[in-house]
Write a protein that holds these residues in place. Structure first.
Motif, short mmCIF file in Angstrom:
data_model
loop_
_atom_site.label_atom_id
_atom_site.label_comp_id
_atom_site.label_asym_id
_atom_site.label_seq_id
_atom_site.Cartn_x
_atom_site.Cartn_y
_atom_site.Cartn_z
N ASP A 164 0.46 -1.34 -0.11
CA ASP A 164 -0.19 -0.29 -0.47
C ASP A 164 1.19 1.24 -0.05
O ASP A 164 1.64 1.82 0.61
CB ASP A 164 -0.67 -0.08 1.55
CG ASP A 164 -2.66 -0.67 1.03
OD1 ASP A 164 -2.12 -1.03 0.11
OD2 ASP A 164 -2.66 -1.61 2.24
N HIS A 165 0.43 2.08 -1.22
CA HIS A 165 1.70 3.30 -1.36
C HIS A 165 3.03 3.64 -1.41
O HIS A 165 3.41 4.33 -0.97
CB HIS A 165 1.19 4.39 -0.24
CG HIS A 165 -0.19 4.51 0.54
ND1 HIS A 165 -1.09 5.48 -0.13
CD2 HIS A 165 -0.98 3.91 1.62
CE1 HIS A 165 -2.49 5.25 -0.03
NE2 HIS A 165 -2.89 4.62 0.70
N TYR A 166 3.24 2.08 -2.06
CA TYR A 166 4.53 2.03 -1.85
C TYR A 166 5.00 0.75 -3.49
O TYR A 166 5.11 0.05 -3.23
CB TYR A 166 5.17 1.17 -0.67
CG TYR A 166 6.61 0.98 -1.02
CD1 TYR A 166 7.64 2.25 -0.02
CD2 TYR A 166 7.36 -0.34 -0.60
CE1 TYR A 166 8.66 1.89 -0.97
CE2 TYR A 166 9.06 0.09 -0.53
CZ TYR A 166 9.61 0.85 -0.30
OH TYR A 166 11.11 0.40 -0.36
N GLU A 203 3.06 14.79 -1.86
CA GLU A 203 1.70 16.40 -2.48
C GLU A 203 1.66 16.14 -3.99
O GLU A 203 0.11 15.33 -3.89
CB GLU A 203 2.03 17.55 -1.81
CG GLU A 203 0.77 18.15 -2.70
CD GLU A 203 0.70 20.36 -2.55
OE1 GLU A 203 0.20 20.80 -2.80
OE2 GLU A 203 1.86 20.11 -1.35
N LYS A 215 0.50 8.58 -7.08
CA LYS A 215 0.06 9.15 -6.12
C LYS A 215 1.19 8.27 -4.66
O LYS A 215 0.13 7.91 -4.61
CB LYS A 215 -1.01 9.75 -5.60
CG LYS A 215 -1.70 10.20 -5.19
CD LYS A 215 -0.88 11.54 -4.91
CE LYS A 215 -1.24 13.07 -3.59
NZ LYS A 215 -0.56 12.46 -2.05
N VAL A 216 1.89 9.06 -3.89
CA VAL A 216 2.70 8.66 -2.87
C VAL A 216 2.15 8.80 -2.02
O VAL A 216 1.67 10.19 -1.43
CB VAL A 216 3.88 8.26 -3.39
CG1 VAL A 216 4.84 7.82 -1.90
CG2 VAL A 216 4.81 7.62 -4.35
N GLN A 217 1.65 8.55 -0.77
CA GLN A 217 0.90 8.53 0.59
C GLN A 217 1.99 9.84 1.00
O GLN A 217 3.30 9.73 1.33
CB GLN A 217 1.50 7.47 1.56
CG GLN A 217 0.52 7.63 3.15
CD GLN A 217 -0.16 6.63 3.63
OE1 GLN A 217 1.60 5.80 3.23
NE2 GLN A 217 -0.43 6.93 4.83
N ASN A 218 2.16 11.43 1.74
CA ASN A 218 2.59 12.17 1.56
C ASN A 218 3.41 12.85 1.14
O ASN A 218 4.30 14.04 1.75
CB ASN A 218 3.10 11.51 3.26
CG ASN A 218 2.64 10.78 4.73
OD1 ASN A 218 1.29 11.13 4.88
ND2 ASN A 218 3.23 9.52 5.05
N CYS A 252 -2.35 4.01 -5.96
CA CYS A 252 -1.75 5.06 -7.28
C CYS A 252 -2.18 5.79 -7.87
O CYS A 252 -1.82 6.53 -7.99
CB CYS A 252 -1.08 4.78 -8.41
SG CYS A 252 0.71 4.10 -7.39
N GLU A 253 -3.34 6.53 -7.50
CA GLU A 253 -4.80 6.97 -8.03
C GLU A 253 -4.25 7.15 -9.15
O GLU A 253 -5.02 8.63 -9.93
CB GLU A 253 -4.80 7.54 -6.86
CG GLU A 253 -4.97 7.47 -5.15
CD GLU A 253 -5.00 8.94 -4.67
OE1 GLU A 253 -5.25 10.08 -4.85
OE2 GLU A 253 -4.92 9.03 -2.78
#
Length: 377
Positions: free
Chosen positions: A81-83, A153, A148-151, A197-198
Motif C-alpha cells: 500500500d502506497h509503496y 503532495e 500518488k504516494v502517501q504523504n 497510486c490513484e
C-alpha cells in the motif's frame, strides 16, 4: 533519412514532478549484480504457479518469452500500500524474464542510463491517443507512469520495465517487442492498483513499429540532424561507403535516437531525451558513481551496452525539457576525441542540428558556451 519531426508524447507536458524525490523511500537491499540466466537454485527459488510477479501476470504470458523448459521463479519483491515497488524474475533454460517497478529515486542507474541503453532498435509505445511515455525493443520494454504516494503532495514518476536477459554469447531470440510492451503496461497497471497510486488503468499499446534498418549515409543530413561533413575524413570520399545510420521509428516517443555504424558496427549514438528522463540523464564521466549507488540490480554488461557518454546539454522543446546526449561505442578514442577529432565541436554540430530539426525546439548552441554544456575530457 527522416521525413518527420518527433512530437513528444503529450504526457510529458506536465513535468513539475519529474525530478521529485520521495522522502523516506529507500531500498532495503545492498547493491547487487543482476543474476545470471540459467536454472536457478536456492531457498528463494520455486517452480512457477498459474501467475507470477506477485500474481500480476499470467505465467503463460511470461514463459512464452522463454525457452521450452521447466520454469522457476525467485521470491518476489511485491508492491505494498502506497509503496509501488516490484521486482520479479522467472527463469527457464538459459533465459530469464525480469519485471520491475521503482520510484525514480529508487531506480538509480537504470533510470539515468536508460537513454544510452535505448537504441534505434526500440520504438515508441505511445501514439497520438494513448499518451504512453516509454519504448519497446526486441528484449526490453519500459514505461514511466505517475503514482500518488502517501504523504507526498504531487504524483511521483515510477519506472516500470519488462525484459528478458541471457548469458553473454547466448544466441539471439526472436523479437518480442509487442509481447513485452503489453506486459510492461500490465505490470504498470497491476503495481499502480496494488500500491493505491490513484491512476486510471493504462491501455495496452497499439502495434509496436519494427526496428529501423541502417541505411547508407549520403550527402543529406544524417538522421535529419547532422551534416555528414562533421564526421571528418573518416566519412569523406571513398570512406563514406563504410558508414550507415538508423533513426528511431516515427512516433511520439520518450527518446529519439540516431545510431551510426562503421563497417556494420555501432560506433556512435545520439539521443534526444524528452520529459521525465531528461533532467537526470547520464552526464559524461558519471558511470562509476552510478554503479556505486545502484540499489536495484543492474543489467549484465551494462557498461558495454550503454557505451561511453561523450557530451550532454539540456534544452527546451515545445515547453518541456530535453537532453541531447552523445555516446560512443568504439572504445578507441581517448577522452576529448571522437573519430580522432575534438568531441566538443562534433557534439555541438549534432545538438545544434537536432534543436533545429525538433518540434518547437529552442536553439541551444550560443556563441558563448553556457554552464549546461558538458563534455568528457
Amino acid at each position: 533519412m527522416l521525413r518527420f519531426r518527433l512530437r513528444p508524447a503529450a504526457h510529458v507536458a506536465s513535468l513539475v514532478t519529474a525530478g521529485l524525490l520521495v522522502a523516506g523511500c529507500s531500498s532495503t537491499g545492498s547493491p547487487t549484480a543482476e543474476p545470471s540466466a540459467g536454472t536457478p537454485t536456492g531457498s528463494d527459488t520455486q517452480p512457477v504457479g498459474d501467475t507470477v510477479c506477485a500474481g500480476l501476470l499470467p505465467t503463460a504470458a511470461v514463459t512464452a518469452l522463454l525457452p521450452a523448459a521447466p520454469a522457476f521463479t525467485d521470491k518476489d519483491q511485491a508492491p505494498q500500500d502506497h509503496y509501488p515497488v516490484l521486482r520479479c524474475q522467472v527463469t527457464a533454460g538459459d533465459r530469464s524474464f525480469v519485471g520491475s517497478a521503482y520510484l525514480f529515486n529508487m531506480a538509480g542507474a537504470e533510470r539515468v542510463q536508460l537513454p544510452g541503453l535505448t537504441t534505434t532498435g526500440s520504438a515508441p509505445l505511445g501514439n497520438g491517443d494513448n499518451k504512453l511515455y516509454g519504448m519497446a525493443g526486441a528484449d526490453d520494454a519500459w514505461l514511466v507512469q505517475n503514482c500518488k504516494v502517501q504523504n507526498v503532495e504531487q504524483p511521483v514518476p515510477m519506472l516500470i520495465r519488462a525484459r528478458t536477459i541471457a548469458p553473454a554469447g547466448a544466441p539471439n531470440q526472436s523479437d518480442r517487442r509487442q509481447q513485452l510492451a503489453d506486459l510492461v503496461v500490465d505490470l504498470a497497471n497491476g503495481v499502480s492498483k496494488a500500491a493505491g497510486c490513484e491512476a486510471p488503468p493504462t491501455p495496452r499499446p497499439d502495434k509496436i513499429k519494427p526496428a529501423s534498418e541502417p541505411k547508407p549515409i549520403t550527402d543529406a543530413p544524417i538522421c535529419g540532424m547532422l551534416d555528414p561533413a562533421a564526421l571528418g575524413p573518416q566519412a569523406a570520399g571513398e570512406q563514406r561507403a563504410r558508414w550507415t545510420a538508423s533513426a528511431t521509428p516515427e512516433g511520439p516517443g520518450a527518446i529519439q535516437g540516431c545510431d551510426l555504424f562503421l563497417d556494420n558496427r555501432r560506433v556512435l549514438s545520439f539521443a534526444i531525451v524528452h520529459g521525465y528522463l531528461a533532467p537526470g540523464t547520464e552526464a559524461p564521466g558519471e558511470r562509476p558513481e552510478l554503479s556505486e549507488r545502484l540499489p536495484t540490480g543492474g543489467i549484465p554488461n551494462d557498461a558495454q551496452l550503454a557505451g561511453t557518454v561523450e557530451g550532454k546539454v539540456l534544452g527546451m522543446c515545445d515547453g518541456h525539457k530535453v537532453a541531447y546526449q552523445l555516446s560512443r561505442h568504439n572504445g578507441a578514442d581517448p577522452p576529448g576525441l571522437t573519430l580522432g577529432q575534438p568531441t566538443e565541436p562534433f557534439f555541438r554540430a549534432f545538438a545544434n542540428g537536432a534543436s533545429k530539426w525538433g518540434f518547437k525546439c529552442e536553439p541551444i548552441n550560443p556563441q558563448e558556451a553556457p554552464d549546461q554544456w558538458q563534455f568528457r575530457n
